[in-house]
Design a protein around this motif. Structure first.
Motif, PDB file in Angstrom:
ATOM      1  N   ARG A 164      12.756   4.291 -39.505  1.00 13.23           N
ATOM      2  CA  ARG A 164      12.261   3.621 -38.287  1.00 13.23           C
ATOM      3  C   ARG A 164      12.555   2.129 -38.343  1.00 13.23           C
ATOM      4  N   ALA A 165      12.388   1.515 -39.498  1.00 10.14           N
ATOM      5  CA  ALA A 165      12.609   0.070 -39.640  1.00 10.14           C
ATOM      6  C   ALA A 165      14.066  -0.294 -39.362  1.00 10.14           C
ATOM      7  N   LYS A 166      14.990   0.561 -39.730  1.00  9.15           N
ATOM      8  CA  LYS A 166      16.410   0.292 -39.506  1.00  9.15           C
ATOM      9  C   LYS A 166      16.752   0.220 -38.025  1.00  9.15           C
ATOM     10  N   LYS A 167      15.920   0.812 -37.183  1.00 11.10           N
ATOM     11  CA  LYS A 167      16.181   0.824 -35.740  1.00 11.10           C
ATOM     12  C   LYS A 167      15.625  -0.406 -35.023  1.00 11.10           C
ATOM     13  N   ILE A 168      14.819  -1.216 -35.729  1.00 14.00           N
ATOM     14  CA  ILE A 168      14.182  -2.382 -35.106  1.00 14.00           C
ATOM     15  C   ILE A 168      15.232  -3.453 -34.811  1.00 14.00           C
ATOM     16  N   ARG A 169      15.221  -3.929 -33.567  1.00 15.18           N
ATOM     17  CA  ARG A 169      16.130  -4.997 -33.130  1.00 15.18           C
ATOM     18  C   ARG A 169      15.391  -6.250 -32.710  1.00 15.18           C
ATOM     19  N   VAL A 170      14.094  -6.098 -32.354  1.00 13.79           N
ATOM     20  CA  VAL A 170      13.309  -7.215 -31.839  1.00 13.79           C
ATOM     21  C   VAL A 170      11.966  -7.258 -32.576  1.00 13.79           C
ATOM     22  N   LEU A 171      11.608  -8.439 -33.067  1.00  9.80           N
ATOM     23  CA  LEU A 171      10.319  -8.652 -33.731  1.00  9.80           C
ATOM     24  C   LEU A 171       9.481  -9.565 -32.852  1.00  9.80           C
ATOM     25  N   GLU A 176       9.796  -8.386 -19.815  1.00 12.94           N
ATOM     26  CA  GLU A 176      10.870  -9.375 -19.661  1.00 12.94           C
ATOM     27  C   GLU A 176      11.753  -9.401 -20.903  1.00 12.94           C
ATOM     28  N   ILE A 177      11.132  -9.352 -22.071  1.00 11.55           N
ATOM     29  CA  ILE A 177      11.887  -9.374 -23.329  1.00 11.55           C
ATOM     30  C   ILE A 177      12.723  -8.110 -23.463  1.00 11.55           C
ATOM     31  N   LEU A 178      12.158  -6.962 -23.095  1.00 16.11           N
ATOM     32  CA  LEU A 178      12.943  -5.723 -23.142  1.00 16.11           C
ATOM     33  C   LEU A 178      14.189  -5.845 -22.262  1.00 16.11           C
ATOM     34  N   ARG A 179      14.011  -6.360 -21.050  1.00 17.89           N
ATOM     35  CA  ARG A 179      15.155  -6.508 -20.141  1.00 17.89           C
ATOM     36  C   ARG A 179      16.189  -7.480 -20.720  1.00 17.89           C
ATOM     37  N   ALA A 180      15.722  -8.593 -21.265  1.00 16.98           N
ATOM     38  CA  ALA A 180      16.634  -9.618 -21.793  1.00 16.98           C
ATOM     39  C   ALA A 180      17.417  -9.128 -23.008  1.00 16.98           C
ATOM     40  N   ASP A 198      11.463   0.528 -26.379  1.00 19.00           N
ATOM     41  CA  ASP A 198      10.181   0.387 -27.083  1.00 19.00           C
ATOM     42  C   ASP A 198      10.325   0.685 -28.573  1.00 19.00           C
ATOM     43  N   ARG A 199      11.098   1.678 -28.899  1.00 15.12           N
ATOM     44  CA  ARG A 199      11.239   2.088 -30.306  1.00 15.12           C
ATOM     45  C   ARG A 199      12.055   1.109 -31.137  1.00 15.12           C
ATOM     46  N   GLU A 200      12.673   0.139 -30.476  1.00 15.84           N
ATOM     47  CA  GLU A 200      13.460  -0.862 -31.198  1.00 15.84           C
ATOM     48  C   GLU A 200      12.708  -2.188 -31.333  1.00 15.84           C
ATOM     49  N   VAL A 201      11.434  -2.169 -30.980  1.00 13.91           N
ATOM     50  CA  VAL A 201      10.601  -3.362 -31.049  1.00 13.91           C
ATOM     51  C   VAL A 201       9.481  -3.161 -32.063  1.00 13.91           C
ATOM     52  N   ALA A 202       9.295  -4.162 -32.921  1.00  7.83           N
ATOM     53  CA  ALA A 202       8.131  -4.197 -33.805  1.00  7.83           C
ATOM     54  C   ALA A 202       7.223  -5.294 -33.264  1.00  7.83           C
ATOM     55  N   TYR A 203       5.953  -4.960 -33.014  1.00  9.58           N
ATOM     56  CA  TYR A 203       4.990  -5.941 -32.510  1.00  9.58           C
ATOM     57  C   TYR A 203       3.891  -6.097 -33.544  1.00  9.58           C
ATOM     58  N   VAL A 204       3.618  -7.355 -33.932  1.00 11.60           N
ATOM     59  CA  VAL A 204       2.594  -7.637 -34.929  1.00 11.60           C
ATOM     60  C   VAL A 204       1.439  -8.366 -34.253  1.00 11.60           C
ATOM     61  N   LEU A 244       4.038   2.831 -20.585  1.00  9.14           N
ATOM     62  CA  LEU A 244       5.346   2.919 -21.212  1.00  9.14           C
ATOM     63  C   LEU A 244       5.482   4.126 -22.136  1.00  9.14           C
ATOM     64  N   GLN A 245       4.460   4.957 -22.153  1.00 11.58           N
ATOM     65  CA  GLN A 245       4.429   6.107 -23.047  1.00 11.58           C
ATOM     66  C   GLN A 245       4.659   5.678 -24.493  1.00 11.58           C
ATOM     67  N   TRP A 246       4.011   4.573 -24.852  1.00  5.61           N
ATOM     68  CA  TRP A 246       4.106   4.009 -26.199  1.00  5.61           C
ATOM     69  C   TRP A 246       3.370   4.932 -27.166  1.00  5.61           C
ATOM     70  N   ARG A 247       3.984   5.275 -28.261  1.00  9.98           N
ATOM     71  CA  ARG A 247       3.337   6.115 -29.261  1.00  9.98           C
ATOM     72  C   ARG A 247       3.385   5.399 -30.600  1.00  9.98           C
ATOM     73  N   MET A 248       2.288   5.445 -31.296  1.00  7.06           N
ATOM     74  CA  MET A 248       2.290   4.922 -32.656  1.00  7.06           C
ATOM     75  C   MET A 248       3.135   5.882 -33.483  1.00  7.06           C
ATOM     76  N   PRO A 249       3.871   5.378 -34.469  1.00  9.95           N
ATOM     77  CA  PRO A 249       4.732   6.269 -35.250  1.00  9.95           C
ATOM     78  C   PRO A 249       3.930   7.327 -35.987  1.00  9.95           C
ATOM     79  N   ARG A 250       4.425   8.516 -35.946  1.00 11.04           N
ATOM     80  CA  ARG A 250       3.816   9.614 -36.699  1.00 11.04           C
ATOM     81  C   ARG A 250       4.728   9.922 -37.873  1.00 11.04           C
ATOM     82  N   LEU A 251       4.202   9.742 -39.048  1.00 10.96           N
ATOM     83  CA  LEU A 251       5.010   9.927 -40.255  1.00 10.96           C
ATOM     84  C   LEU A 251       4.709  11.284 -40.867  1.00 10.96           C
ATOM     85  N   ARG A 252       5.476  12.249 -40.491  1.00  9.13           N
ATOM     86  CA  ARG A 252       5.284  13.603 -41.024  1.00  9.13           C
ATOM     87  C   ARG A 252       6.562  14.109 -41.611  1.00  9.13           C
TER      88      ARG A 252
END
Length: 147
Positions: free
Chosen positions: A17-24, A107-111, A116-122, A139-147
């Protein structure tokens, strides 16, 4: 009996999942600061806000940018100290005074063209939790499920 997750499997899933992150993206108070807000009293009855930032976070943000991540912050408060620190750390997206963070996030997603899956929000506080809940339906945001 409850099945315990295999640690290696969980670590592998997190790394994938971390490898897919493009925006922090980050909140400020309690994330880039220790959460304290110092108010300096002025003789005229006003106060100036003072914040403390960690040099380690600054170095980490510069490394994140060097690795190709786009960085941003969305905060409900307005502060010239935050604007200066964002410039020093070369933070690309700076949204201050945003009690509702959804518009800034979109706005950030558009720019960036990120999903959503490429964004990490802290974040660290109740408004951030409410923000994520607001996203859950919109946005149908889902917390990651690690199974």
């Amino acid at each position: 009996m409850v099945n315990k997750p295999n640690r290696a499997k969980v670590a592998s899933a997190v790394a994938a999942r971390a490898k897919k992150i493009r925006v922090l993206l980050m909140d400020v108070d309690g994330v880039l600061t220790d959460g304290r807000i110092w108010l300096l009293s002025r003789r005229d009855g006003t106060a100036s806000e003072i914040k403390g930032f960690s040099a380690y976070d600054g170095a980490g943000l510069k490394l994140a940018r060097a690795a190709g991540l786009r960085t941003g912050l969305i905060t409900g408060r307005e502060s010239s100290a935050v604007a200066q620190r964002a410039r020093e750390c070369e933070i690309e997206f700076v949204y201050q005074g945003r009690a509702t963070k959804l518009g800034s996030y979109e706005e950030i997603l558009r720019a960036t063209g990120a999903s959503d899956r490429e964004v990490a929000y802290v974040g660290d506080d109740l408004p951030t939790c409410l923000y994520c809940s607001e996203q859950a339906s919109r946005l149908q945001w889902r917390m990651p499920r690690l199974r």
